[in-house]
Write a protein that holds these residues in place. Structure first.
Motif, PDB file in Angstrom:
ATOM      1  N   MET A   1       0.897   1.861 -25.186  1.00  0.00           N
ATOM      2  CA  MET A   1       1.686   2.300 -26.339  1.00  0.00           C
ATOM      3  C   MET A   1       1.232   3.679 -26.848  1.00  0.00           C
ATOM      4  O   MET A   1       2.017   4.578 -27.036  1.00  0.00           O
ATOM      5  N   GLY A   2      -0.065   3.858 -27.084  1.00  0.00           N
ATOM      6  CA  GLY A   2      -0.557   5.131 -27.624  1.00  0.00           C
ATOM      7  C   GLY A   2      -0.259   5.261 -29.106  1.00  0.00           C
ATOM      8  O   GLY A   2       0.034   4.265 -29.782  1.00  0.00           O
ATOM      9  N   ALA A   3      -0.315   6.482 -29.606  1.00  0.00           N
ATOM     10  CA  ALA A   3      -0.144   6.728 -31.040  1.00  0.00           C
ATOM     11  C   ALA A   3       1.175   6.131 -31.533  1.00  0.00           C
ATOM     12  O   ALA A   3       2.222   6.363 -30.941  1.00  0.00           O
ATOM     13  N   ARG A   4       1.090   5.363 -32.628  1.00  0.00           N
ATOM     14  CA  ARG A   4       2.296   4.698 -33.129  1.00  0.00           C
ATOM     15  C   ARG A   4       3.096   5.603 -34.065  1.00  0.00           C
ATOM     16  O   ARG A   4       2.550   6.526 -34.667  1.00  0.00           O
ATOM     17  N   THR A   5       4.370   5.276 -34.189  1.00  0.00           N
ATOM     18  CA  THR A   5       5.186   5.902 -35.233  1.00  0.00           C
ATOM     19  C   THR A   5       5.049   5.061 -36.501  1.00  0.00           C
ATOM     20  O   THR A   5       4.563   3.914 -36.454  1.00  0.00           O
ATOM     21  N   GLY A   6       5.516   5.614 -37.600  1.00  0.00           N
ATOM     22  CA  GLY A   6       5.484   4.867 -38.854  1.00  0.00           C
ATOM     23  C   GLY A   6       6.275   3.567 -38.745  1.00  0.00           C
ATOM     24  O   GLY A   6       5.847   2.520 -39.235  1.00  0.00           O
ATOM     25  N   GLN A   7       7.415   3.617 -38.087  1.00  0.00           N
ATOM     26  CA  GLN A   7       8.249   2.424 -37.980  1.00  0.00           C
ATOM     27  C   GLN A   7       7.554   1.344 -37.149  1.00  0.00           C
ATOM     28  O   GLN A   7       7.587   0.159 -37.487  1.00  0.00           O
ATOM     29  N   GLN A   8       6.898   1.770 -36.075  1.00  0.00           N
ATOM     30  CA  GLN A   8       6.174   0.787 -35.251  1.00  0.00           C
ATOM     31  C   GLN A   8       5.062   0.128 -36.070  1.00  0.00           C
ATOM     32  O   GLN A   8       4.830  -1.070 -35.962  1.00  0.00           O
ATOM     33  N   TYR A   9       4.395   0.945 -36.879  1.00  0.00           N
ATOM     34  CA  TYR A   9       3.332   0.398 -37.735  1.00  0.00           C
ATOM     35  C   TYR A   9       3.926  -0.619 -38.723  1.00  0.00           C
ATOM     36  O   TYR A   9       3.422  -1.736 -38.865  1.00  0.00           O
ATOM     37  N   LEU A  10       5.026  -0.254 -39.383  1.00  0.00           N
ATOM     38  CA  LEU A  10       5.629  -1.141 -40.387  1.00  0.00           C
ATOM     39  C   LEU A  10       6.169  -2.416 -39.743  1.00  0.00           C
ATOM     40  O   LEU A  10       6.038  -3.509 -40.301  1.00  0.00           O
ATOM     41  N   ASP A  11       6.769  -2.274 -38.560  1.00  0.00           N
ATOM     42  CA  ASP A  11       7.319  -3.458 -37.890  1.00  0.00           C
ATOM     43  C   ASP A  11       6.208  -4.460 -37.569  1.00  0.00           C
ATOM     44  O   ASP A  11       6.358  -5.667 -37.774  1.00  0.00           O
ATOM     45  N   LYS A  12       5.093  -3.941 -37.083  1.00  0.00           N
ATOM     46  CA  LYS A  12       3.988  -4.871 -36.750  1.00  0.00           C
ATOM     47  C   LYS A  12       3.450  -5.516 -38.025  1.00  0.00           C
ATOM     48  O   LYS A  12       3.187  -6.715 -38.066  1.00  0.00           O
ATOM     49  N   LEU A  13       3.303  -4.689 -39.068  1.00  0.00           N
ATOM     50  CA  LEU A  13       2.797  -5.210 -40.345  1.00  0.00           C
ATOM     51  C   LEU A  13       3.699  -6.331 -40.859  1.00  0.00           C
ATOM     52  O   LEU A  13       3.225  -7.389 -41.286  1.00  0.00           O
ATOM     53  N   ASN A  14       4.990  -6.114 -40.783  1.00  0.00           N
ATOM     54  CA  ASN A  14       5.926  -7.116 -41.297  1.00  0.00           C
ATOM     55  C   ASN A  14       6.004  -8.355 -40.410  1.00  0.00           C
ATOM     56  O   ASN A  14       6.464  -9.406 -40.853  1.00  0.00           O
ATOM     57  N   ALA A  15       5.558  -8.224 -39.170  1.00  0.00           N
ATOM     58  CA  ALA A  15       5.560  -9.389 -38.275  1.00  0.00           C
ATOM     59  C   ALA A  15       4.277 -10.204 -38.434  1.00  0.00           C
ATOM     60  O   ALA A  15       4.186 -11.336 -37.966  1.00  0.00           O
ATOM     61  N   MET A  16       3.282  -9.630 -39.117  1.00  0.00           N
ATOM     62  CA  MET A  16       2.015 -10.350 -39.294  1.00  0.00           C
ATOM     63  C   MET A  16       2.090 -11.269 -40.506  1.00  0.00           C
ATOM     64  O   MET A  16       2.903 -11.068 -41.405  1.00  0.00           O
ATOM     65  N   THR A  17       1.197 -12.273 -40.513  1.00  0.00           N
ATOM     66  CA  THR A  17       1.216 -13.235 -41.618  1.00  0.00           C
ATOM     67  C   THR A  17      -0.190 -13.410 -42.204  1.00  0.00           C
ATOM     68  O   THR A  17      -0.764 -14.506 -42.163  1.00  0.00           O
ATOM     69  N   PRO A  18      -0.778 -12.325 -42.750  1.00  0.00           N
ATOM     70  CA  PRO A  18      -2.094 -12.488 -43.360  1.00  0.00           C
ATOM     71  C   PRO A  18      -1.997 -13.377 -44.600  1.00  0.00           C
ATOM     72  O   PRO A  18      -0.956 -13.415 -45.254  1.00  0.00           O
ATOM     73  N   GLU A  19      -3.085 -14.093 -44.894  1.00  0.00           N
ATOM     74  CA  GLU A  19      -3.084 -14.974 -46.071  1.00  0.00           C
ATOM     75  C   GLU A  19      -3.587 -14.163 -47.262  1.00  0.00           C
ATOM     76  O   GLU A  19      -4.784 -13.941 -47.421  1.00  0.00           O
ATOM     77  N   LEU A  20      -2.639 -13.705 -48.085  1.00  0.00           N
ATOM     78  CA  LEU A  20      -2.958 -12.787 -49.183  1.00  0.00           C
ATOM     79  C   LEU A  20      -2.658 -13.451 -50.515  1.00  0.00           C
ATOM     80  O   LEU A  20      -1.617 -14.091 -50.675  1.00  0.00           O
ATOM     81  N   TYR A  21      -3.576 -13.258 -51.447  1.00  0.00           N
ATOM     82  CA  TYR A  21      -3.359 -13.775 -52.800  1.00  0.00           C
ATOM     83  C   TYR A  21      -3.419 -12.621 -53.783  1.00  0.00           C
ATOM     84  O   TYR A  21      -4.333 -11.799 -53.715  1.00  0.00           O
ATOM     85  N   ILE A  22      -2.440 -12.574 -54.682  1.00  0.00           N
ATOM     86  CA  ILE A  22      -2.448 -11.534 -55.713  1.00  0.00           C
ATOM     87  C   ILE A  22      -1.707 -12.034 -56.946  1.00  0.00           C
ATOM     88  O   ILE A  22      -0.662 -12.695 -56.815  1.00  0.00           O
ATOM     89  N   ASP A  23      -2.265 -11.758 -58.107  1.00  0.00           N
ATOM     90  CA  ASP A  23      -1.636 -12.143 -59.379  1.00  0.00           C
ATOM     91  C   ASP A  23      -1.243 -13.621 -59.399  1.00  0.00           C
ATOM     92  O   ASP A  23      -0.136 -13.979 -59.835  1.00  0.00           O
ATOM     93  N   GLY A  24      -2.109 -14.456 -58.909  1.00  0.00           N
ATOM     94  CA  GLY A  24      -1.850 -15.896 -58.965  1.00  0.00           C
ATOM     95  C   GLY A  24      -0.865 -16.405 -57.934  1.00  0.00           C
ATOM     96  O   GLY A  24      -0.462 -17.569 -57.982  1.00  0.00           O
ATOM     97  N   GLU A  25      -0.466 -15.526 -57.032  1.00  0.00           N
ATOM     98  CA  GLU A  25       0.519 -15.958 -56.023  1.00  0.00           C
ATOM     99  C   GLU A  25      -0.008 -15.792 -54.620  1.00  0.00           C
ATOM    100  O   GLU A  25      -0.772 -14.872 -54.348  1.00  0.00           O
TER     101      GLU A  25
END
Ligand SMILES: Cc1cc2nc3c(=O)[nH]c(=O)nc-3n(C[C@H](O)[C@H](O)[C@H](O)COP(=O)(O)OP(=O)(O)OC[C@H]3O[C@@H](n4cnc5c(N)ncnc54)[C@H](O)[C@@H]3O)c2cc1C
Length: 486
Positions: A1-25
């Motif tokens: 793949m090499g250096a990613r574009t912004g869209q590739q970065y965002l697509d991967k981020l949105n496909a991930m499911t980290p367990e995040l807690y913020i403001d009680g949610e």
């Protein structure tokens, strides 16, 4: 793949499911669409895009030695002074985009991975397999252009006892099981900046292990994907309040979230375990691998961009309200100019006085970078915000927001809140920036970050003093005291 574009970065981020807690949610939306993380993710996407911008491509990327694809320059293994300069140019391009307000652009952790991947002699003191694993991991990160967060320190429960003694040995993240195929980790660590928007978590050694059997389960280095099962992030309240770029010009772009990390029996496969046991090597992780030097090279490049920005901002403020001719204002501007020039000199000296390590890596001169690393958090950074506050005074409070320029009171605002050189709206825009750079919650967090992110300055100073060769200088003093006559 090499250096990613912004869209590739965002697509991967949105496909991930980290367990995040913020403001009680618990976050259930796509990460890059969540209001607390969205703007920062978009800014990071912009940085990825810059890698493909013809104006920056050749600086920000180079040809991968394994695939021939363009990959990030912060992965370039420096073999010469020229390579260090190439790396600096890339750091600088990103740092100037955020004016140094983003502390965790990918080049920060990429620098540490680059050094570690080449530190074969260091790892062979434990087992060469660790060096091979981290080199493979580095190559994977380089070829996939992964963005990493990291976490180093035990939870802040009782600092009068060691990390391993926190909560009777049950709080700090430790290895609770060693299996054939990997390790299981349980407990907590602080603090992972940009955790929500990263691809990977690097869990590198806490470098204050005592080498006792009690510390053995805490002696490790590994990496996990950000959505590894059992990995949880507890975020602080957001500082991007969803206001416009006019009203919060920095927070609406550069707010990097910080999170406590909890490992709820997280399994780490062997290929991602880079050190296990060997507390003496854990303690030397940054100092003896070159990771500290390459990371600090990036940090000083970033803080130079930030100092330059504050000099520009202070100059704009002085011009706007006609205070540039006062002597104490000029004294402060002169101080900022001196910081800028000294930081430039530090970078050049560190590169010029660099040397080839035993693994054939051209590392910048540590003593020079270490001086900047100790100087900036305690002496420079606090002065940047102080000077902006001093120049701006009540202008930071007599400050209408964007909506006020669309409302009924605008005619009065236009008259009474103009400046010597700017109409009211432009003056408000400038002072909103000054506010976000000096007194807003974003600015407060930035100040805290600059003071602590690289470690406690008190203990960093102690380490510098203990490592610095002073005997010859003391001898000069003794020689003068003993001298007779002229
Ligand atoms: C905004 C921000 C972002 C950060 N991001 C990251 C990150 O991404 N990854 C990461 O790993 N870390 C991160 N850190 C953590 C950073 O490494 C620590 O803040 C730093 O090492 C200090 O540790 P501490 O915060 O636990 O302070 P403490 O160690 O709890 O110190 C609190 C106070 O007690 C004093 N003190 C405590 N123990 C001693 C001692 N033994 N000797 C002398 N004085 C002592 C300190 O000087 C300090 O004044 C971040 C910190 C901040 C503030």
């Amino acid at each position: 793949m090499g250096a990613r574009t912004g869209q590739q970065y965002l697509d991967k981020l949105n496909a991930m499911t980290p367990e995040l807690y913020i403001d009680g949610e618990k976050v259930t939306s796509k990460v890059a669409e969540h209001p607390a993380f969205r703007n920062n993710a978009l800014t990071y996407a912009k940085l990825f895009d810059l890698q493909h911008d013809p104006a920056h491509r050749d600086v920000l990327t180079y040809e991968s030695p394994t695939t021939g694809e363009r990959v990030g320059t912060s992965f370039l293994v420096p073999r010469t002074e020229e390579d260090l300069k190439r790396r600096r140019a890339a750091f600088s391009a990103w740092a100037q985009y955020s004016h140094g307000f983003l502390g965790r652009t990918g080049d920060y952790m990429n620098s540490s991975l680059t050094a570690l991947a080449t530190a074969k002699k260091f790892f062979s003191r434990a087992d060469p397999v660790f060096g091979e694993r981290i080199e493979k991991y580095y190559e994977m990160a380089r070829e996939n252009d992964l963005l990493a967060t990291h976490t180093l320190i035990p939870p802040q429960v009782n600092r009068s006892v060691s990390g391993s003694q926190q909560g009777g040995g049950n709080l700090s993240a430790k290895v609770v099981e060693e299996r054939e195929d990997g390790i299981v980790v349980r407990g907590a660590r602080m603090l992972a900046t940009i955790a929500p928007i990263a691809d990977e978590l690097l869990v590198f050694p806490s470098t204050v292990l005592r080498g006792t059997p009690e510390d053995a389960p805490y002696s490790y280095a590994f990496a996990v994907p950000n959505d590894a099962p059992g990995l949880k992030y507890f975020c602080r309240a957001g500082l991007d309040h969803g206001r416009s770029h006019f009203d919060e010009p920095l927070a609406s772009r550069f707010e990097e979230m910080d999170a406590v990390v909890v490992f709820d029996d997280v399994f780490v496969p062997n290929e991602r375990v880079f050190l296990l046991g060997h507390p003496e090597l854990c303690n030397a992780w940054y100092s003896e691998t070159g990771a500290g030097a390459l990371m600090t090279h990036q940090v000083v490049t970033r803080t130079l961009a930030k100092t330059e920005f504050y000099l520009g901002l202070a100059s704009e403020l002085a011009a706007a309200i006609g205070i540039g001719g006062f002597q104490h204002i000029q004294q402060d501007l002169s101080e900022l100019i001196s910081y800028v020039e000294i930081e430039k000199a530090v970078l050049r000296a560190a590169e010029a006085d660099g040397a080839v390590s035993e693994d054939g890596v051209f590392l910048p001169k540590w003593e020079v970078l270490n001086a900047a690393r100790n100087w900036y958090p305690t002496k420079v950074s606090p002065r940047l915000t102080e000077i902006i506050r001093k120049f701006s005074a009540s202008g930071l409070m007599a400050l209408p927001g964007e909506a006020d320029f669309e409302a009924e009171g605008r005619p009065d605002i236009d008259v009474y809140l103009q400046s010597a050189t700017l109409p009211a709206k432009d003056r408000a825009r400038l002072f909103k920036l000054a506010l976000d750079a000096s007194v807003s919650s974003f600015a407060g967090r930035e100040s805290l970050y600059e003071y602590f992110f690289f470690g406690d300055p008190v203990r960093m100073a102690g380490a510098q003093v203990n490592a610095y060769p002073r005997e010859a200088l003391q001898e000069r003093v003794r020689e003068l005291l003993a001298r007779e006559g002229q």
